[in-house]
Design an enzyme around this catalytic site. Structure first.
Site, PDB file in Angstrom:
ATOM      1  N   HIS A  13      -1.314  -9.173   3.961  1.00 24.16           N
ATOM      2  CA  HIS A  13      -2.741  -8.862   4.142  1.00 24.16           C
ATOM      3  C   HIS A  13      -3.406  -8.593   2.796  1.00 24.16           C
ATOM      4  O   HIS A  13      -2.863  -7.880   1.948  1.00 24.16           O
ATOM      5  CB  HIS A  13      -2.908  -7.647   5.052  1.00 24.16           C
ATOM      6  CG  HIS A  13      -4.279  -7.535   5.628  1.00 24.16           C
ATOM      7  ND1 HIS A  13      -5.304  -6.897   4.967  1.00 24.16           N
ATOM      8  CD2 HIS A  13      -4.811  -8.012   6.775  1.00 24.16           C
ATOM      9  CE1 HIS A  13      -6.402  -6.968   5.689  1.00 24.16           C
ATOM     10  NE2 HIS A  13      -6.130  -7.647   6.803  1.00 24.16           N
ATOM     11  N   PRO A  14      -4.599  -9.171   2.577  1.00 28.04           N
ATOM     12  CA  PRO A  14      -5.222  -9.115   1.246  1.00 28.04           C
ATOM     13  C   PRO A  14      -6.091  -7.896   0.959  1.00 28.04           C
ATOM     14  O   PRO A  14      -6.746  -7.847  -0.073  1.00 28.04           O
ATOM     15  CB  PRO A  14      -6.091 -10.380   1.250  1.00 28.04           C
ATOM     16  CG  PRO A  14      -6.512 -10.521   2.679  1.00 28.04           C
ATOM     17  CD  PRO A  14      -5.324 -10.076   3.490  1.00 28.04           C
ATOM     18  N   CYS A  15      -6.062  -6.884   1.826  1.00 28.27           N
ATOM     19  CA  CYS A  15      -7.005  -5.777   1.670  1.00 28.27           C
ATOM     20  C   CYS A  15      -6.818  -5.008   0.365  1.00 28.27           C
ATOM     21  O   CYS A  15      -7.769  -4.424  -0.161  1.00 28.27           O
ATOM     22  CB  CYS A  15      -6.922  -4.825   2.859  1.00 28.27           C
ATOM     23  SG  CYS A  15      -5.299  -4.081   3.117  1.00 28.27           S
ATOM     24  N   LYS A  16      -5.599  -4.995  -0.191  1.00 30.17           N
ATOM     25  CA  LYS A  16      -5.344  -4.257  -1.433  1.00 30.17           C
ATOM     26  C   LYS A  16      -5.187  -5.168  -2.643  1.00 30.17           C
ATOM     27  O   LYS A  16      -5.009  -4.696  -3.765  1.00 30.17           O
ATOM     28  CB  LYS A  16      -4.074  -3.406  -1.288  1.00 30.17           C
ATOM     29  CG  LYS A  16      -4.120  -2.378  -0.186  1.00 30.17           C
ATOM     30  CD  LYS A  16      -5.117  -1.272  -0.470  1.00 30.17           C
ATOM     31  CE  LYS A  16      -5.054  -0.195   0.595  1.00 30.17           C
ATOM     32  NZ  LYS A  16      -6.034   0.879   0.359  1.00 30.17           N
TER      33      LYS A  16
END
Length: 309
Positions: free
Chosen positions: A225-228
């Site tokens: 997941h690219p959230c960070k």
């Protein structure tokens, strides 16, 4: 749940406007144009990676038709992240050095993993892999000479897995996004739970999602997941630039930023003026991104994609 998650992700991607302003050094985010430039450089330096098109209904109009997704195939993996050998590798990757609480957004160990990657790798390729904080155009030439990890021969062939790795552009987070599709030693597709075994346990619940790949027809994969991603990339690029500046004489810094170019035989022209103030050109972004991802999936031999030319 899987269908709902995929639909929400697709809706968010659809509603997010396309950014054309370069802020990669300040935010860690890149524009679609920069994504293509960084992907082109990755393919140019490491031909195990390639661009591929998707069906017309799945194309994204803000990307060139022939540069929708980056892919590398059959990347080997012998070590599970959740067994004793994987735990030892994880310990080697996750050192004491951290980004600092104010920078990490909950991912303090990621930068340490990247800094320690060379120490955990095969001695023969340590010099070629190097500390990713110090990557510049000269270092990237060293990657060309790197050999695939030889440690694979020490492992039970029945434990071998292979992965197809895909990198897309996340419009909603403005960063690359990694998808993984794995196969066992007999070529049978791995389940999502089996693929999760190759993610460091501490990050498995934080970073791994199961979703239908938006660029494929009805194929489920796991993704990081690219959230960070943007925050981690911002810190890595900042540290790389600081180290570059520290290594230069004052007069060399000014001249180097004016004349920074990549590649040989003029195949890569001078970086445009919008990036001239940075010691780390945006074309190198994907190299840093892959080293970051390798710290989350240490058993997947990402360095194989750098050396198997």
């Amino acid at each position: 749940m899987l269908g709902i998650r995929s639909k929400i992700s697709a809706l968010r991607e659809y509603l997010t406007p396309v950014s054309t302003v370069s802020t990669y050094q300040k935010t860690g985010e890149i524009t679609p144009e920069e994504f293509v430039a960084a992907g082109d450089f990755l393919v140019y330096k490491f031909p195990t990676w390639e661009w591929f098109d998707v069906t017309a209904s799945r194309r994204r109009e803000f990307l060139p038709e022939d540069k929708q997704v980056l892919i590398t195939r059959l990347v080997p993996s012998y070590i599970r992240a959740n067994n004793d050998e994987g735990n030892k590798l994880a310990e080697a990757l996750l050192g004491d050095d951290t980004l600092g609480a104010e920078d990490d957004g909950g991912w303090t160990e990621i930068e340490s993993a990247i800094k320690s990657k060379a120490a955990a790798a095969d001695d023969k390729r340590n010099d070629a892999i190097a500390d990713m904080e110090a990557v510049d155009a000269d270092d990237l030439d060293d990657f060309d000479a790197a050999e695939p990890a030889e440690s694979s021969s020490d492992h039970d062939p029945s434990q071998k897995r292979t992965y197809n790795l895909y990198i897309t552009y996340s419009l909603s987070y403005r960063v690359p996004k990694m998808y993984l599709s794995g196969f066992n030693a007999d070529g049978v597709p791995l389940s999502a739970d089996e693929m999760a075994e190759d993610i460091i346990g501490e990050y498995k619940d934080k970073t791994v999602t199961i979703e239908k790949a938006p660029f494929m027809e009805d194929q489920t994969m796991i993704s990081i997941h690219p959230c960070k991603h943007a925050n981690v990339m911002r810190v890595l690029l900042g540290k790389a630039e600081d180290k570059f500046i520290e290594s230069q004489k004052p007069e060399e810094i000014t001249e180097g930023m004016k004349n920074l170019s990549v590649g040989e035989d003029n195949e890569w022209e001078q970086i445009d003026d919008s990036h001239a103030e940075s010691a780390v050109p945006v074309t190198h972004y994907m190299i840093y991104f892959l080293k970051f991802i390798s710290s989350v999936t240490p058993g997947i031999e990402h360095d194989y994609t750098m050396g198997a030319l």
